[in-house]
Motif scaffolding. Structure first.
Motif, PDB file in Angstrom:
ATOM      1  N   ALA A   1       0.901  -1.146   0.079  1.00 17.85           N
ATOM      2  CA  ALA A   1      -0.368  -0.157  -0.085  1.00 17.85           C
ATOM      3  C   ALA A   1       0.841   1.405  -0.087  1.00 17.85           C
ATOM      4  O   ALA A   1       0.949   2.490  -0.944  1.00 17.85           O
ATOM      5  N   GLN A   2       2.155   1.036   0.651  1.00 17.07           N
ATOM      6  CA  GLN A   2       2.740   2.169   0.747  1.00 17.07           C
ATOM      7  C   GLN A   2       3.655   2.520  -0.441  1.00 17.07           C
ATOM      8  O   GLN A   2       3.711   4.167  -1.031  1.00 17.07           O
ATOM      9  N   ALA A   3       4.259   1.348  -1.204  1.00 16.59           N
ATOM     10  CA  ALA A   3       4.087   1.922  -2.495  1.00 16.59           C
ATOM     11  C   ALA A   3       3.326   2.415  -3.368  1.00 16.59           C
ATOM     12  O   ALA A   3       3.924   2.758  -4.040  1.00 16.59           O
ATOM     13  N   VAL A   4       2.530   1.796  -3.503  1.00 12.50           N
ATOM     14  CA  VAL A   4       0.952   2.181  -3.985  1.00 12.50           C
ATOM     15  C   VAL A   4       1.084   3.973  -4.137  1.00 12.50           C
ATOM     16  O   VAL A   4       1.299   4.346  -5.354  1.00 12.50           O
ATOM     17  N   LYS A   5       1.174   3.827  -3.463  1.00  9.58           N
ATOM     18  CA  LYS A   5       1.042   5.721  -2.714  1.00  9.58           C
ATOM     19  C   LYS A   5       1.920   6.663  -3.263  1.00  9.58           C
ATOM     20  O   LYS A   5       2.248   7.880  -3.145  1.00  9.58           O
ATOM     21  N   THR A   6       2.935   5.814  -3.563  1.00  4.94           N
ATOM     22  CA  THR A   6       3.935   6.774  -3.291  1.00  4.94           C
ATOM     23  C   THR A   6       4.101   6.895  -5.313  1.00  4.94           C
ATOM     24  O   THR A   6       4.439   8.519  -5.175  1.00  4.94           O
TER      25      THR A   6
ATOM     26  N   GLY B   1      10.170  -5.437  -3.746  1.00  2.00           N
ATOM     27  CA  GLY B   1       9.549  -6.532  -3.127  1.00  2.00           C
ATOM     28  C   GLY B   1       8.790  -7.511  -4.226  1.00  2.00           C
ATOM     29  O   GLY B   1       8.511  -8.809  -3.255  1.00  2.00           O
ATOM     30  N   TYR B   2       7.743  -7.387  -4.326  1.00  2.00           N
ATOM     31  CA  TYR B   2       6.463  -8.050  -4.758  1.00  2.00           C
ATOM     32  C   TYR B   2       5.855  -7.654  -5.616  1.00  2.00           C
ATOM     33  O   TYR B   2       5.380  -6.944  -6.394  1.00  2.00           O
ATOM     34  N   PRO B   3       6.459  -9.029  -6.845  1.00  2.00           N
ATOM     35  CA  PRO B   3       6.276  -8.107  -7.869  1.00  2.00           C
ATOM     36  C   PRO B   3       4.936  -8.856  -8.279  1.00  2.00           C
ATOM     37  O   PRO B   3       4.351  -9.573  -7.657  1.00  2.00           O
ATOM     38  N   ALA B   4       4.267  -8.577  -9.604  1.00  2.00           N
ATOM     39  CA  ALA B   4       2.706  -8.217  -8.945  1.00  2.00           C
ATOM     40  C   ALA B   4       2.666  -8.707 -10.821  1.00  2.00           C
ATOM     41  O   ALA B   4       3.356  -8.601 -11.503  1.00  2.00           O
ATOM     42  N   LEU B   5       1.520  -9.617 -10.973  1.00  2.00           N
ATOM     43  CA  LEU B   5       1.355 -10.857 -12.006  1.00  2.00           C
ATOM     44  C   LEU B   5      -0.350 -10.098 -12.759  1.00  2.00           C
ATOM     45  O   LEU B   5      -0.678  -9.418 -12.213  1.00  2.00           O
TER      46      LEU B   5
ATOM     47  N   ASN C   1       1.171  -0.432 -15.255  1.00  2.00           N
ATOM     48  CA  ASN C   1       2.242  -0.576 -15.109  1.00  2.00           C
ATOM     49  C   ASN C   1       4.183   0.034 -14.392  1.00  2.00           C
ATOM     50  O   ASN C   1       4.230  -0.209 -14.118  1.00  2.00           O
ATOM     51  N   GLU C   2       2.947   1.379 -14.321  1.00  2.00           N
ATOM     52  CA  GLU C   2       3.207   2.140 -12.931  1.00  2.00           C
ATOM     53  C   GLU C   2       3.664   1.867 -11.415  1.00  2.00           C
ATOM     54  O   GLU C   2       4.669   1.633 -10.585  1.00  2.00           O
ATOM     55  N   VAL C   3       2.241   1.607 -11.082  1.00  2.00           N
ATOM     56  CA  VAL C   3       1.901   1.004  -9.935  1.00  2.00           C
ATOM     57  C   VAL C   3       2.326  -1.267  -9.424  1.00  2.00           C
ATOM     58  O   VAL C   3       3.063  -0.557  -8.693  1.00  2.00           O
ATOM     59  N   LYS C   4       2.538  -1.597 -11.109  1.00  2.00           N
ATOM     60  CA  LYS C   4       3.554  -2.504 -10.500  1.00  2.00           C
ATOM     61  C   LYS C   4       4.745  -2.585 -10.553  1.00  2.00           C
ATOM     62  O   LYS C   4       5.630  -3.153  -9.751  1.00  2.00           O
ATOM     63  N   LYS C   5       5.334  -1.243 -11.084  1.00  2.00           N
ATOM     64  CA  LYS C   5       6.907  -1.250 -10.998  1.00  2.00           C
ATOM     65  C   LYS C   5       7.206  -0.482  -9.656  1.00  2.00           C
ATOM     66  O   LYS C   5       7.958  -0.771  -8.593  1.00  2.00           O
ATOM     67  N   ALA C   6       6.378   0.224  -8.996  1.00  2.00           N
ATOM     68  CA  ALA C   6       5.753   0.857  -7.546  1.00  2.00           C
ATOM     69  C   ALA C   6       6.019  -0.620  -6.760  1.00  2.00           C
ATOM     70  O   ALA C   6       6.906  -0.938  -5.925  1.00  2.00           O
ATOM     71  N   ILE C   7       5.260  -1.879  -7.395  1.00  2.00           N
ATOM     72  CA  ILE C   7       4.977  -3.017  -6.072  1.00  2.00           C
ATOM     73  C   ILE C   7       6.231  -3.469  -6.569  1.00  2.00           C
ATOM     74  O   ILE C   7       6.952  -4.237  -4.922  1.00  2.00           O
ATOM     75  N   ALA C   8       6.743  -3.922  -7.016  1.00  2.00           N
ATOM     76  CA  ALA C   8       7.820  -4.898  -7.928  1.00  2.00           C
ATOM     77  C   ALA C   8       9.498  -4.344  -6.678  1.00  2.00           C
ATOM     78  O   ALA C   8       9.918  -4.681  -6.164  1.00  2.00           O
ATOM     79  N   SER C   9       9.361  -2.929  -6.796  1.00  2.00           N
ATOM     80  CA  SER C   9      10.549  -2.260  -6.529  1.00  2.00           C
ATOM     81  C   SER C   9      10.795  -2.280  -5.002  1.00  2.00           C
ATOM     82  O   SER C   9      11.518  -2.020  -4.168  1.00  2.00           O
TER      83      SER C   9
END
Length: 64
Positions: A20-25, A60-64, A50-58
């Motif tokens: 959630a914190q990653a998405v909010k960045t 440590g939680y890669p999203a599919l 793609n921006e949201v997925k990149k933030a989540i992956a950054s």
């Protein structure tokens, strides 16, 4: 727009908070809901997927 992403590494409430914190960045106004059992994260956002997925992956939680 509503995104529904599968995040296989999400296992606990701390994981949900980190995601959630990653998405909010990238979108401070985003609404993030997560279900640990199904590993699904639902995100209400104006940002591209793609921006949201990149933030989540950054974090440590890669999203599919």
């Amino acid at each position: 727009m509503t995104l529904q992403l599968k995040v296989p590494k999400m296992a606990c409430s701390a994981c949900v908070n980190t995601i959630a914190q990653a998405v909010k960045t990238v979108d401070p106004a985003a609404v993030v809901q997560a279900d640990i059992k199904t590993k699904l994260v639902t995100i209400q956002t104006v940002k591209p997927e793609n921006e949201v997925k990149k933030a989540i992956a950054s974090v440590g939680y890669p999203a599919l």
